[in-house]
Design a protein around this motif. Structure first.
Motif, PDB file in Angstrom:
ATOM      1  N   SER A  95       4.210   1.649  -0.714  1.00 30.85           N
ATOM      2  CA  SER A  95       5.406   1.726  -1.560  1.00 30.85           C
ATOM      3  C   SER A  95       5.292   2.936  -2.486  1.00 30.85           C
ATOM      4  O   SER A  95       4.208   3.514  -2.637  1.00 30.85           O
ATOM      5  CB  SER A  95       5.569   0.443  -2.384  1.00 30.85           C
ATOM      6  OG  SER A  95       4.478   0.283  -3.253  1.00 30.85           O
ATOM      7  N   LEU A 116       0.810  -1.216   0.000  1.00 32.61           N
ATOM      8  CA  LEU A 116       0.000   0.000   0.000  1.00 32.61           C
ATOM      9  C   LEU A 116       0.845   1.269   0.000  1.00 32.61           C
ATOM     10  O   LEU A 116       0.524   2.241  -0.691  1.00 32.61           O
ATOM     11  CB  LEU A 116      -0.929   0.013   1.221  1.00 32.61           C
ATOM     12  CG  LEU A 116      -2.142  -0.903   1.211  1.00 32.61           C
ATOM     13  CD1 LEU A 116      -2.847  -0.861   2.565  1.00 32.61           C
ATOM     14  CD2 LEU A 116      -3.110  -0.516   0.100  1.00 32.61           C
ATOM     15  N   SER A 133      -3.326  11.555  -7.684  1.00 27.04           N
ATOM     16  CA  SER A 133      -4.485  11.745  -8.568  1.00 27.04           C
ATOM     17  C   SER A 133      -5.391  12.876  -8.091  1.00 27.04           C
ATOM     18  O   SER A 133      -6.034  13.544  -8.907  1.00 27.04           O
ATOM     19  CB  SER A 133      -5.291  10.450  -8.667  1.00 27.04           C
ATOM     20  OG  SER A 133      -5.841  10.109  -7.407  1.00 27.04           O
ATOM     21  N   SER A 136       5.200   3.148  -5.594  1.00 29.26           N
ATOM     22  CA  SER A 136       4.279   2.926  -6.709  1.00 29.26           C
ATOM     23  C   SER A 136       2.961   2.312  -6.234  1.00 29.26           C
ATOM     24  O   SER A 136       2.203   1.758  -7.028  1.00 29.26           O
ATOM     25  CB  SER A 136       4.925   1.995  -7.749  1.00 29.26           C
ATOM     26  OG  SER A 136       5.303   0.768  -7.151  1.00 29.26           O
ATOM     27  N   GLY A 137       2.681   2.407  -4.931  1.00 28.61           N
ATOM     28  CA  GLY A 137       1.502   1.783  -4.351  1.00 28.61           C
ATOM     29  C   GLY A 137       0.246   2.628  -4.472  1.00 28.61           C
ATOM     30  O   GLY A 137       0.279   3.783  -4.934  1.00 28.61           O
ATOM     31  N   PRO A 138      -0.883   2.082  -4.037  1.00 32.46           N
ATOM     32  CA  PRO A 138      -2.177   2.777  -4.154  1.00 32.46           C
ATOM     33  C   PRO A 138      -2.248   4.097  -3.388  1.00 32.46           C
ATOM     34  O   PRO A 138      -2.895   5.036  -3.846  1.00 32.46           O
ATOM     35  CB  PRO A 138      -3.176   1.765  -3.572  1.00 32.46           C
ATOM     36  CG  PRO A 138      -2.485   0.447  -3.614  1.00 32.46           C
ATOM     37  CD  PRO A 138      -1.028   0.740  -3.471  1.00 32.46           C
ATOM     38  N   VAL A 139      -1.603   4.176  -2.218  1.00 31.41           N
ATOM     39  CA  VAL A 139      -1.690   5.409  -1.415  1.00 31.41           C
ATOM     40  C   VAL A 139      -1.075   6.578  -2.161  1.00 31.41           C
ATOM     41  O   VAL A 139      -1.671   7.662  -2.268  1.00 31.41           O
ATOM     42  CB  VAL A 139      -1.004   5.205  -0.042  1.00 31.41           C
ATOM     43  CG1 VAL A 139      -0.937   6.523   0.724  1.00 31.41           C
ATOM     44  CG2 VAL A 139      -1.740   4.157   0.777  1.00 31.41           C
ATOM     45  N   ASN A 140       0.126   6.381  -2.712  1.00 32.88           N
ATOM     46  CA  ASN A 140       0.760   7.444  -3.493  1.00 32.88           C
ATOM     47  C   ASN A 140      -0.035   7.763  -4.750  1.00 32.88           C
ATOM     48  O   ASN A 140      -0.151   8.941  -5.142  1.00 32.88           O
ATOM     49  CB  ASN A 140       2.184   7.034  -3.869  1.00 32.88           C
ATOM     50  CG  ASN A 140       3.203   7.421  -2.806  1.00 32.88           C
ATOM     51  OD1 ASN A 140       3.225   8.548  -2.347  1.00 32.88           O
ATOM     52  ND2 ASN A 140       4.035   6.473  -2.413  1.00 32.88           N
ATOM     53  N   SER A 141      -0.593   6.745  -5.388  1.00 28.61           N
ATOM     54  CA  SER A 141      -1.390   6.968  -6.607  1.00 28.61           C
ATOM     55  C   SER A 141      -2.620   7.816  -6.316  1.00 28.61           C
ATOM     56  O   SER A 141      -2.949   8.738  -7.074  1.00 28.61           O
ATOM     57  CB  SER A 141      -1.814   5.618  -7.201  1.00 28.61           C
ATOM     58  OG  SER A 141      -0.694   4.844  -7.556  1.00 28.61           O
ATOM     59  N   ILE A 142      -3.293   7.526  -5.207  1.00 25.77           N
ATOM     60  CA  ILE A 142      -4.496   8.301  -4.839  1.00 25.77           C
ATOM     61  C   ILE A 142      -4.124   9.745  -4.508  1.00 25.77           C
ATOM     62  O   ILE A 142      -4.794  10.696  -4.944  1.00 25.77           O
ATOM     63  CB  ILE A 142      -5.213   7.624  -3.650  1.00 25.77           C
ATOM     64  CG1 ILE A 142      -5.800   6.283  -4.068  1.00 25.77           C
ATOM     65  CG2 ILE A 142      -6.311   8.526  -3.088  1.00 25.77           C
ATOM     66  CD1 ILE A 142      -6.295   5.426  -2.925  1.00 25.77           C
TER      67      ILE A 142
END
Length: 319
Positions: free
Chosen positions: A136, A134, A147, A138-144
């Protein structure tokens, strides 16, 4: 002559039934414990394919550990424990008081209790792998976060001391606050309802009710929770081991005492591992004794103190 009544003694069966426990404890706990203490006084390690020892060196292993990074790793362990335990006990106390307050009339209490306890059933290794994925770069937390425009570049959570320690503390909090909450709910439910009714009649508010009624009455369970948490904190291993791949990064700021012990065991340095185990045993015993003395009052109603004060006054009056 009167015949003597035959009496059957069932006391021996109690000893027979508990005998398997003592045999198992003696074989798998007491003998290894004594062996660990014995190894701590010996030089016993492997260098390449050559095995050195066991050679008696006395207290040399203990002195070497004090000169090593053991104290730093002890400080790391304490910091990680505090980060996880303080939110755990605060949230658990709030939830325990909330769920046991009859005035609130909360519906679906059993459902919420199950949901609160569920994280305790998840293995620590699974938790660590989940958080590693979560948080990392490139994980979802950074992506959210990227975005929605809160950040422009990924945050390296596990590349900073604060980020890594926070994640480990948060995971320990999530895994154990449910268990603590259930125990505290049981403790609060054990308080007589009449005491709370008398408290309400006297006009106490919620804070006074908590400080002067609830908290003192559940002190034995709080002591148990604190002692088991200290022992668990000193044994902290799986979460930081998996999250940092056994390296304690960054800059060994998340290396715990058990991870340090595991490194000695992997290198087959049994003498140093034994000495470190003895240190951990002594530290656990001292901390648990201090907590027990702080949280258990042998004179809860103050009668002994009052008697001593009266005796002192009587002696002064006679003089």
């Amino acid at each position: 002559m009167k015949k003597k009544k035959r009496t059957v003694s069932y006391a021996k069966w109690g000893y027979i039934f508990i005998l398997p426990f003592f045999i198992t404890y003696f074989i798998f706990s007491l003998i290894p414990l004594a062996d660990t203490v014995r190894y701590s006084f010996y030089e016993y390690y492997r260098s390449g394919i050559k095995e050195i020892g066991p050679n008696f060196v006395g207290m040399a292993n203990y002195a070497s550990l004090l000169k090593s990074d053991m104290l730093q790793y002890g400080a790391n362990t304490l910091i990680l424990w505090i980060i996880g335990f303080i939110p755990q006990i605060v949230i658990a106390l709030v939830l325990a008081c909330w769920f046991t307050d009859a005035r609130l009339k909360i519906r679906g209490k059993q459902f919420f209790k199950v949901v609160i306890y569920l994280p305790n059933l998840i293995m620590a290794s699974a938790f660590a792998m989940l958080f590693f994925a979560l948080f990392s770069t490139s994980g979802p937390v950074n992506s959210i976060l990227m975005s929605i425009g809160l950040i422009h570049t990924p945050i390296d959570f596990m590349g900073s001391v604060f980020g890594t320690r926070s994640l480990i503390g948060f995971m320990n909090f999530l895994m154990w606050f449910g268990n603590t909450t259930i125990m505290l709910i049981a403790a609060v439910n054990g308080i007589s309802v009449e005491i709370f009714e008398a408290c309400d009649l006297d006009g106490c508010n919620s804070i006074q009710r908590f400080l002067y009624i609830t908290l003192p009455m559940i002190r034995p369970i709080l002591a148990y929770t604190l002692i088991t948490s200290i022992i668990g904190g000193l044994q902290m291993f799986d979460v930081p081991q998996i999250l940092t791949n056994g390296q304690g990064n960054p800059d060994r700021s998340s290396m715990t005492l058990i991870m340090f012990l595991n490194n000695h065991l992997k290198s087959k340095n049994y003498g140093m591992a034994g000495a470190l185990s003895v240190y951990l045993f002594i530290i656990s015993a001292i901390l648990c004794f201090i907590v027990y003395r702080m949280t258990n009052d042998s004179d809860p109603d103050g009668s002994k103190k009052a008697a001593k004060k009266a005796a002192r006054e009587e002696r002064r009056r006679r003089k």
